[in-house]
Every structure is written in structure tokens, then in C-alpha cells.
Design a protein around this motif. Structure first.
Motif, PDB file in Angstrom:
ATOM      1  N   VAL A 160      32.771  77.543  39.858  1.00 18.93           N
ATOM      2  CA  VAL A 160      31.920  78.702  39.599  1.00 18.93           C
ATOM      3  C   VAL A 160      32.540  79.455  38.423  1.00 18.93           C
ATOM      4  N   VAL A 161      31.764  79.626  37.378  1.00 25.90           N
ATOM      5  CA  VAL A 161      32.255  80.319  36.181  1.00 25.90           C
ATOM      6  C   VAL A 161      32.194  81.830  36.399  1.00 25.90           C
ATOM      7  N   PHE A 162      31.070  82.312  36.933  1.00 26.45           N
ATOM      8  CA  PHE A 162      30.942  83.731  37.266  1.00 26.45           C
ATOM      9  C   PHE A 162      29.716  83.929  38.141  1.00 26.45           C
ATOM     10  N   ARG A 163      29.618  85.112  38.723  1.00 25.91           N
ATOM     11  CA  ARG A 163      28.447  85.530  39.491  1.00 25.91           C
ATOM     12  C   ARG A 163      27.914  86.809  38.855  1.00 25.91           C
ATOM     13  N   SER A 164      26.609  86.918  38.828  1.00 27.15           N
ATOM     14  CA  SER A 164      25.989  88.100  38.242  1.00 27.15           C
ATOM     15  C   SER A 164      24.634  88.319  38.892  1.00 27.15           C
ATOM     16  N   GLU A 165      24.373  89.547  39.289  1.00 27.34           N
ATOM     17  CA  GLU A 165      23.069  89.944  39.841  1.00 27.34           C
ATOM     18  C   GLU A 165      22.624  89.037  40.992  1.00 27.34           C
ATOM     19  N   GLY A 166      23.577  88.544  41.763  1.00 23.99           N
ATOM     20  CA  GLY A 166      23.266  87.687  42.899  1.00 23.99           C
ATOM     21  C   GLY A 166      23.092  86.210  42.555  1.00 23.99           C
ATOM     22  N   PHE A 167      23.278  85.843  41.300  1.00 21.00           N
ATOM     23  CA  PHE A 167      23.169  84.454  40.862  1.00 21.00           C
ATOM     24  C   PHE A 167      24.559  83.837  40.720  1.00 21.00           C
ATOM     25  N   ARG A 168      24.677  82.550  41.024  1.00 18.65           N
ATOM     26  CA  ARG A 168      25.924  81.815  40.826  1.00 18.65           C
ATOM     27  C   ARG A 168      25.765  80.926  39.593  1.00 18.65           C
ATOM     28  N   ILE A 227      27.656  70.712  26.724  1.00 22.44           N
ATOM     29  CA  ILE A 227      27.954  71.928  27.471  1.00 22.44           C
ATOM     30  C   ILE A 227      26.665  72.578  27.977  1.00 22.44           C
ATOM     31  N   HIS A 228      26.671  72.856  29.277  1.00 20.52           N
ATOM     32  CA  HIS A 228      25.534  73.507  29.922  1.00 20.52           C
ATOM     33  C   HIS A 228      26.035  74.262  31.143  1.00 20.52           C
ATOM     34  N   ILE A 229      25.149  75.013  31.769  1.00 22.54           N
ATOM     35  CA  ILE A 229      25.483  75.782  32.964  1.00 22.54           C
ATOM     36  C   ILE A 229      24.323  75.671  33.951  1.00 22.54           C
ATOM     37  N   HIS A 230      24.673  75.567  35.218  1.00 23.39           N
ATOM     38  CA  HIS A 230      23.694  75.579  36.298  1.00 23.39           C
ATOM     39  C   HIS A 230      23.684  76.981  36.893  1.00 23.39           C
ATOM     40  N   VAL A 231      22.508  77.414  37.343  1.00 17.41           N
ATOM     41  CA  VAL A 231      22.362  78.725  37.971  1.00 17.41           C
ATOM     42  C   VAL A 231      21.654  78.511  39.300  1.00 17.41           C
ATOM     43  N   ALA A 232      22.198  79.126  40.357  1.00 15.33           N
ATOM     44  CA  ALA A 232      21.606  78.950  41.687  1.00 15.33           C
ATOM     45  C   ALA A 232      21.518  80.277  42.422  1.00 15.33           C
ATOM     46  N   GLN A 233      20.495  80.357  43.264  1.00 24.61           N
ATOM     47  CA  GLN A 233      20.321  81.499  44.159  1.00 24.61           C
ATOM     48  C   GLN A 233      19.264  81.139  45.190  1.00 24.61           C
ATOM     49  N   GLU A 266      21.350  76.245  20.757  1.00 29.23           N
ATOM     50  CA  GLU A 266      21.007  77.583  21.227  1.00 29.23           C
ATOM     51  C   GLU A 266      20.812  77.492  22.733  1.00 29.23           C
ATOM     52  N   VAL A 267      20.814  78.611  23.408  1.00 29.63           N
ATOM     53  CA  VAL A 267      20.608  78.603  24.860  1.00 29.63           C
ATOM     54  C   VAL A 267      19.157  78.197  25.125  1.00 29.63           C
ATOM     55  N   LEU A 268      19.007  77.103  25.868  1.00 30.84           N
ATOM     56  CA  LEU A 268      17.694  76.510  26.090  1.00 30.84           C
ATOM     57  C   LEU A 268      17.585  76.024  27.525  1.00 30.84           C
ATOM     58  N   LEU A 269      16.476  76.310  28.175  1.00 35.06           N
ATOM     59  CA  LEU A 269      16.250  75.879  29.542  1.00 35.06           C
ATOM     60  C   LEU A 269      16.097  74.360  29.592  1.00 35.06           C
ATOM     61  N   ASP A 294      24.566  86.077  26.926  1.00 31.21           N
ATOM     62  CA  ASP A 294      25.614  87.100  26.904  1.00 31.21           C
ATOM     63  C   ASP A 294      26.988  86.537  27.285  1.00 31.21           C
ATOM     64  N   HIS A 295      27.014  85.485  28.096  1.00 30.14           N
ATOM     65  CA  HIS A 295      28.273  84.900  28.583  1.00 30.14           C
ATOM     66  C   HIS A 295      28.573  83.534  27.953  1.00 30.14           C
ATOM     67  N   ARG A 296      27.894  83.233  26.887  1.00 30.19           N
ATOM     68  CA  ARG A 296      28.000  81.899  26.270  1.00 30.19           C
ATOM     69  C   ARG A 296      29.444  81.502  25.961  1.00 30.19           C
ATOM     70  N   SER A 297      30.215  82.386  25.344  1.00 31.71           N
ATOM     71  CA  SER A 297      31.590  82.033  24.985  1.00 31.71           C
ATOM     72  C   SER A 297      32.450  81.848  26.232  1.00 31.71           C
ATOM     73  N   GLU A 298      32.227  82.657  27.250  1.00 32.89           N
ATOM     74  CA  GLU A 298      32.956  82.519  28.518  1.00 32.89           C
ATOM     75  C   GLU A 298      32.650  81.174  29.179  1.00 32.89           C
ATOM     76  N   ILE A 299      31.395  80.777  29.156  1.00 30.75           N
ATOM     77  CA  ILE A 299      30.983  79.493  29.739  1.00 30.75           C
ATOM     78  C   ILE A 299      31.610  78.343  28.965  1.00 30.75           C
ATOM     79  N   GLU A 300      31.543  78.417  27.637  1.00 28.05           N
ATOM     80  CA  GLU A 300      32.124  77.365  26.807  1.00 28.05           C
ATOM     81  C   GLU A 300      33.629  77.237  27.057  1.00 28.05           C
ATOM     82  N   GLU A 301      34.309  78.360  27.143  1.00 29.39           N
ATOM     83  CA  GLU A 301      35.749  78.342  27.391  1.00 29.39           C
ATOM     84  C   GLU A 301      36.068  77.723  28.754  1.00 29.39           C
TER      85      GLU A 301
END
Length: 80
Positions: A3-11, A25-31, A43-46, A66-73
């Protein structure tokens, strides 16, 4: 599943096994039974959406941007 971070109830996370060869590089979001995946580059793309409404997807895309660099790191640290 790191888990990279949680925000507004999303993982916001990625999976330990992201393909062979590894996907870009990509990120999954779940809730609550819904999930989505966003590519980060060029660019950030669904990539896919399973269960979120359009308004939520727009909000998630903003959060990912907003968290792109954090996710990449986090990705580079985990997958080296």
C-alpha cells in the motif's frame, strides 16, 4: 500487496507480482468492492474501472496526479 498511501477512504497500492515482463508504472485504487487502475506515464490515464462512478474516477485521477512522484518512488523502491 504494498500500500503506497490511503486517502479519502481509498487504498492506493500495487501488487507484488506486476507481470513478467513487468508492466509500466501504475497504481491500483480500491474501496468497498470497487477498483481501478491508472497508468502514470506519459500522463495519468485510466487503465480500467470496475465499480466507480465518473465523478469518483475524476477525483481519483486528481489524487493520483497529486501523488505521482510518491507513487513512482515507491514503485522504484519496491521493484528496484
Amino acid at each position: 500487496m504494498p500500500v503506497v498511501f490511503r486517502s479519502e477512504g481509498f487504498r492506493f497500492h500495487f501488487y507484488s507480482d506486476e507481470g513478467n515482463p513487468r508492466e509500466s508504472i501504475h497504481i491500483h485504487v480500491a474501496q468497498a468492492g470497487a477498483d481501478a487502475k491508472f497508468w502514470l506515464f506519459p500522463e495519468v490515464l485510466l487503465a480500467y474501472n470496475r465499480g466507480f462512478d465518473a465523478r469518483t474516477i475524476r477525483r481519483l485521477q486528481d489524487i493520483v496526479s497529486d501523488h505521482r512522484s510518491e507513487i513512482e518512488e515507491a514503485w522504484n523502491e519496491y521493484f528496484g
